[in-house]
Design a protein around this motif. Structure first.
Motif, short mmCIF file in Angstrom:
data_model
loop_
_atom_site.label_atom_id
_atom_site.label_comp_id
_atom_site.label_asym_id
_atom_site.label_seq_id
_atom_site.Cartn_x
_atom_site.Cartn_y
_atom_site.Cartn_z
N ALA A 565 0.83 -1.20 0.00
CA ALA A 565 0.00 0.00 0.00
C ALA A 565 0.87 1.26 0.00
CB ALA A 565 -0.93 -0.01 1.22
N GLU A 566 1.92 1.27 0.81
CA GLU A 566 2.79 2.44 0.89
C GLU A 566 3.54 2.64 -0.43
OE1 GLU A 566 6.19 4.43 3.81
OE2 GLU A 566 5.53 2.36 4.14
N LEU A 567 4.01 1.56 -1.03
CA LEU A 567 4.73 1.67 -2.30
C LEU A 567 3.82 2.13 -3.43
CD1 LEU A 567 6.95 -1.53 -2.04
CD2 LEU A 567 7.73 0.84 -1.93
N ALA A 568 2.57 1.66 -3.42
CA ALA A 568 1.62 2.11 -4.45
C ALA A 568 1.36 3.61 -4.32
CB ALA A 568 0.32 1.33 -4.33
N ALA A 569 1.21 4.09 -3.08
CA ALA A 569 1.01 5.53 -2.86
C ALA A 569 2.25 6.32 -3.26
CB ALA A 569 0.66 5.76 -1.39
N TRP A 570 3.42 5.78 -2.94
CA TRP A 570 4.67 6.44 -3.31
C TRP A 570 4.78 6.56 -4.83
CZ3 TRP A 570 8.62 5.01 -6.45
CH2 TRP A 570 9.80 5.75 -6.39
N ALA A 571 4.45 5.50 -5.53
CA ALA A 571 4.55 5.51 -6.99
C ALA A 571 3.62 6.56 -7.59
CB ALA A 571 4.22 4.13 -7.54
N LYS A 572 2.42 6.65 -7.07
CA LYS A 572 1.48 7.64 -7.58
C LYS A 572 1.98 9.06 -7.34
CE LYS A 572 -3.43 8.87 -7.40
NZ LYS A 572 -4.75 8.55 -6.78
N ALA A 573 2.54 9.29 -6.15
CA ALA A 573 3.04 10.62 -5.82
C ALA A 573 4.26 11.01 -6.64
CB ALA A 573 3.38 10.69 -4.33
N ASN A 574 5.03 10.01 -7.09
CA ASN A 574 6.26 10.30 -7.82
C ASN A 574 6.15 10.00 -9.31
OD1 ASN A 574 8.62 10.94 -5.76
ND2 ASN A 574 7.33 9.38 -4.81
N ASP A 575 4.93 9.80 -9.80
CA ASP A 575 4.68 9.57 -11.23
C ASP A 575 5.52 8.40 -11.74
OD1 ASP A 575 3.60 9.95 -13.75
OD2 ASP A 575 5.20 11.34 -14.35
N VAL A 576 5.49 7.30 -11.01
CA VAL A 576 6.25 6.11 -11.37
C VAL A 576 5.27 4.97 -11.65
CG1 VAL A 576 7.75 4.29 -10.45
CG2 VAL A 576 8.35 6.69 -10.12
N ARG A 577 5.52 4.24 -12.73
CA ARG A 577 4.69 3.06 -13.06
C ARG A 577 5.36 1.86 -12.40
NH1 ARG A 577 3.37 2.88 -19.33
NH2 ARG A 577 1.68 1.58 -18.55
N LEU A 578 4.84 1.51 -11.25
CA LEU A 578 5.49 0.52 -10.38
C LEU A 578 4.99 -0.89 -10.68
CD1 LEU A 578 7.32 0.10 -7.82
CD2 LEU A 578 5.20 0.25 -6.49
N THR A 579 5.92 -1.83 -10.76
CA THR A 579 5.59 -3.24 -10.81
C THR A 579 6.14 -3.90 -9.56
OG1 THR A 579 5.60 -3.39 -13.23
CG2 THR A 579 5.92 -5.44 -12.01
N LEU A 580 5.26 -4.53 -8.79
CA LEU A 580 5.70 -5.26 -7.61
C LEU A 580 5.96 -6.71 -8.00
CD1 LEU A 580 3.34 -3.90 -4.81
CD2 LEU A 580 5.72 -3.30 -5.25
N PHE A 581 7.12 -7.18 -7.64
CA PHE A 581 7.56 -8.54 -7.93
C PHE A 581 7.43 -9.34 -6.64
CE2 PHE A 581 11.60 -11.07 -9.38
CZ PHE A 581 10.85 -12.22 -9.44
N HIS A 582 6.50 -10.29 -6.64
CA HIS A 582 6.18 -11.04 -5.43
C HIS A 582 7.02 -12.32 -5.35
CE1 HIS A 582 2.64 -8.46 -4.74
NE2 HIS A 582 2.57 -8.45 -6.06
N GLY A 583 7.93 -12.37 -4.41
CA GLY A 583 8.79 -13.54 -4.23
C GLY A 583 8.11 -14.56 -3.34
N ARG A 584 7.13 -15.24 -3.91
CA ARG A 584 6.32 -16.19 -3.15
C ARG A 584 6.84 -17.60 -3.40
NH1 ARG A 584 1.28 -13.80 -1.96
NH2 ARG A 584 0.32 -15.83 -1.73
#
Length: 904
Positions: A565-584
């Motif tokens: 959630a924090e990273l998604a908000a950070w990406a929006k605030a910084n105009d970044v197209r974020l991809t989260l890579f889930h190491g499951r």
């Protein structure tokens, strides 16, 4: 073992409402037949006495589950057998599990096919997702979402596949014969021959050594993974795109497709060197070459096949001016080749062209530079030339049918098959950078520099997409990212490779600080340069395994959600197209579980049409071992990615997360305290080593990577990798990483006073007023529902009676009592929250599978306990005795892994 499959007919009051009694007739018939054939093989090879002993143990463990016989009686019976006889019995039950797993896979495939009648939209399908999204978003909104859709499964070589490749191959041959035997159009003679071949192949399985005699090296792991590509992935991917295209609009196959190639496979196999000294720059180079050989061979064969069938007559479907000119140019450059093609395919220009393209692909594979393609883009240009000519000629079905499939395959796999990713620990880079600056470099630092030079070579040979990312384990600050870019410049100067350095956040502290690290990354010139050139795309990896090992399952789940959630908000605030890579991981204790449910449980805004995830060990073959299963898996995940990216789903998830935030924090906080109270207690690592086959697991030669960081017995959990941690607990039938601490967390949320008292027995603790709120959270918040469902699954694979026998081996009754009390509490409260009367009550198919296997896993557990008890005893053993006991132990480990269908 002639009667080994008859358990389902032997019911007791305990099993009267069990899923075992509901086994479908088709599955029952296959299990019974395969069990009978295995019994014949065992009797023929080992004699009727061996089969009789197998049956004695089978009936004894069933009776023990019904409480008709004590578990001590079973242990005493097992102790009477000579070790060599116990080894044979362990082999028998292990082979049986392989056959049961196979029968269930075949039944699942039949069910998938029977549901696909075309009369109704399948749930969790692409058609279902598109139907919902058209209603919610409209055509324009759906088109925008599809344009940014991305699914990136990354294959990893973590050693969670306990079977030898020879065993897996034998099982595949049995699978083929079972399909022949059950074929609906088979005559009596054909069925008889298939039955005979089944017996022959099961005999070979029985005679094949279950244990590896040599340790795998990384290139063995690369070649093993290639089987999934050769047999499934290459053919399945275009079917996925076709399914999406058909859902988007009518007329697929006669119009330009609306579905793009949205899948890109990645691989860490041969690239992940974190803690694995066996992965070197040379290995990484060979891994890419192996991948290229497989994909170019597949593309050559597919193009040849399509070209040979494309018998389009020039008079009826004339080639375009551009295609005629291309053939003329090809004839000028390669007159003999084109003349031969024209002779074999006169007046069939499209056929000639595709066969010429196939020859160029073959030349690319052989490195014949006069004819070879320089890049996949050049191949795509030639394929689209053929496609557009067919469209111009009016042959639209030919243009957008198999030719389109080939285009999709090239777009997906290129000439490299999977994007190879390099991973290394941040401390290795820090040490290398110090040495580089000082001028005296060690062998390890030289290997780091050689790796970066190898990445540049791979990109020059196959394109940037072949090796585009460098993952940094245990990223603590932006300096850890800057170190890789500086080392790359030192290694190659202006020829440094084009890479995205990806931070990997694994510990609870690192997850909490992840957004601050990304802010620091934005100040790095190398990162700013990459963002300017790639459309401000940034990737971040989240580690599920180590966070769960550190914090416990409940606290780690919330910590990961908060980070997302924090990273998604950070990406929006910084105009970044974020991809989260889930190491499951594949196991529940490492973030595993149904992938589509996991996607829908992600934090709002963190998916945005993009999902990247590791596919590890046995999960690769469980999900990609058969085309029908692979197709269904990818459809389910893509369905979830599309739905999770919509404003309506994100809004519902955000509202539920806000509503139950304080509740979740109470659960997570209390669960983490309980988890740490056990795992950080003095003496716990040593105790864990005694009660589990942890030390012996290293002898199974499961993979090329060491089981722990450093040498000697683990002094703390930090020394132990997450995979053997989970694997060993599964073997003990405790499955602790999947549920421990959750009961204490739920108790704190339902009855805080009772939680603080902490001394009452679980059966005396009654859920308090918070239970209703927990039940509402389970019904409304996907994250909490996923946590509870995964814990329920893990509890269902736990056996308290047998677990207690393992826990007693450590000589610390306080630890044993602590674990069992938490199990009792967790089981009770999970059932109370879900509203189930028994574990997995709402998941009939999974419940049936677990209950079918349980007694046979019990048999192997008793054999394993016998070996483990003797190996842990103070009485001296001769070298021969120790060798035989270790063989028995390792065979039982292999068998339990097959029975539980998850390892690490």
């Amino acid at each position: 073992m002639a009667a080994i499959a008859s358990q389902q007919a032997e019911r007791s009051p305990v099993e009267r409402h069990s899923a075992v009694s509901e086994m479908p007739d088709e599955l029952r018939a296959d299990v019974r037949m395969l069990g009978e054939l295995l019994g014949r093989v065992i009797a023929e090879d080992g004699g009727p006495d061996l089969l009789a002993d197998v049956e004695r143990l089978r009936k004894a463990v069933i009776a023990a589950r019904r409480r008709e016989r004590s578990i001590d009686d079973v242990a005493a019976m097992v102790a009477e057998w000579p070790i060599d006889r116990s080894v044979q019995i362990a082999r028998a039950f292990t082979c049986y599990f392989h056959l049961v797993n196979l029968a269930e896979e075949h039944y699942r495939i039949r069910i998938l096919r029977s549901r696909d009648t075309g009369e109704a939209t399948l749930p969790e399908s692409l058609a279902q997702a598109v139907g919902e999204l058209k209603h919610d978003l409209g055509d324009d909104g759906l088109a925008r979402l599809i344009a940014d859709l991305s699914f990136r499964p990354v294959l990893t070589a973590h050693p969670t596949e306990a079977r030898r490749r020879a065993v897996a191959t034998a099982i595949q041959r049995i699978s083929a014969q079972l399909a022949e035997y059950n074929g609906p159009d088979r005559g009596a003679h054909e069925r008889d021959e298939a039955h005979r071949r089944l017996l022959e192949e099961i005999d070979l399985l029985w005679r094949t050594a279950q244990l590896r005699h040599t340790k795998l090296d990384p290139l063995d792991e690369v070649r093993t993974a290639m089987a999934a590509f050769d047999e499934t992935l290459f053919r399945t991917v275009p079917r996925i795109y076709r399914s999406l295209d058909a859902a988007l609009a009518e007329g697929t196959g006669r119009r330009e497709p609306l579905a793009k190639a949205f899948i890109r496979y990645g691989s860490w196999i041969g690239g992940d060197r974190d803690g694995n000294p066996n992965v070197t720059a040379r290995v990484t180079r060979e891994a890419v070459l192996i991948q290229a050989e497989h994909v170019l061979t597949a593309l050559e064969n597919a193009t040849t096949r399509i070209g040979r069938t494309l018998t389009v007559w020039n008079d009826d479907s004339p080639p375009s001016k551009e295609l005629r000119e291309a053939l003329t140019a090809a004839a000028d450059d390669h007159p003999e080749l084109v003349a031969e093609l024209a002779k074999r395919s006169p007046h069939e220009a499209h056929r000639q062209w595709l066969l010429f393209v196939a020859a160029k692909i073959a030349a690319t594979r052989r490195r014949d530079l006069d004819l070879a393609y320089r890049s996949p883009a050049d191949l795509l240009k030639d394929l689209r030339l053929c496609q557009s000519s067919l469209v111009e000629a009016g042959a639209t079905r030919q243009a957008y049918g198999e030719v389109q499939h080939l285009i999709w395959q090239v777009e997906t796999f290129g000439f490299h098959l999977a994007e190879l990713e390099v991973r290394q620990h941040s401390q290795v880079h820090a040490a290398a950078l110090r040495e580089v600056r000082d001028g005296a470099t060690s062998e390890r630092t030289e290997e780091v520099l050689a790796t970066l030079r190898m990445i540049a070579w791979i990109q020059e040979r196959f394109g940037v997409e072949a090796c585009p990312r460098y993952v940094v384990s245990f990223t603590r600050s932006a300096d850890d990212i800057a170190a890789v870019y500086e080392l790359a410049e030192h290694a190659l100067g202006s020829r440094a490779p084009t890479i995205d350095v990806v931070p990997l956040f694994e510990s609870g502290e690192d997850l909490a600080n992840s957004a601050d690290v990304l802010t620091g990354m934005l100040r790095l010139p190398a990162v700013r340069k990459r963002l300017e050139s790639n459309g401000r795309r940034l990737e971040v990896m989240l580690g599920y395994s180590d966070s769960a090992k550190e914090l416990g399952p409940a606290a780690a789940t919330l910590k990961l959600y908060d980070a997302q959630a924090e990273l998604a908000a950070w990406a929006k605030a910084n105009d970044v197209r974020l991809t989260l890579f889930h190491g499951r991981g594949g196991a529940l204790g490492r973030g595993g579980g149904p992938a589509n449910r996991a996607v829908l449980a992600q934090a709002p805004g963190s998916v945005a049409g993009r999902f990247k995830v590791t596919e590890q060990g046995e999960v690769i073959f469980a999900r990609y071992g058969h085309p029908a299963i692979a197709l269904r898996h990818i459809e389910q995940v893509t369905n979830a990615v599309l739905l999770a990216s919509t404003a309506s789903v994100e809004s519902r998830t955000a509202e539920a997360a806000a509503r139950y935030r304080l509740l979740a924090e109470r659960v997570a906080s209390a669960s983490e305290r309980a988890y740490r109270a056990l795992t950080e207690a003095p003496g716990f690592p040593e105790w864990f080593g005694l009660v589990s086959p942890l030390e012996e697991i290293g002898s199974l030669r499961l993979g090329s990577r060491p089981a722990r960081r450093g040498l000697g017995a683990p002094r703390s959990l930090d020394d132990l990798r997450a995979i053997p941690w989970v694997f060993a607990w599964a073997q003990t039938r405790v499955n602790l990483p999947g549920w421990y601490g959750l009961g204490s967390g739920l108790l704190a949320a339902t009855a805080p006073a009772a939680s603080e008292a902490g001394s009452a027995a679980p059966e005396a603790l009654e859920p308090g007023p918070g239970l209703d709120e927990l039940r509402r959270a389970y019904g409304e918040w996907p994250l909490f529902a996923s946590l509870m469902d995964n814990a329920e699954m893990s509890l269902a694979k736990t056996d308290r009676q047998i677990a207690a026998r393992y826990l007693a081996l450590g000589g610390r009754q306080d630890f044993a009592d602590q674990v069992l009390a938490e199990y009792d509490l967790t089981r009770k409260l999970v059932l109370a929250v879900t509203g189930h009367s028994r574990l997995l009550e709402s998941r009939r198919v999974l419940s049936r599978a677990v209950q079918l296997r349980d007694p046979y896993v019990d048999a192997l557990s008793h054999l394993q306990l016998r070996a483990l008890t003797a190996l842990r005893a103070e009485d001296p053993l001769s070298e021969g005795e120790r060798d035989r006991l270790e063989t028995l132990l390792l065979l039982s480990v292999n068998g339990v892994a097959a029975g539980l269908q998850n390892t690490g």
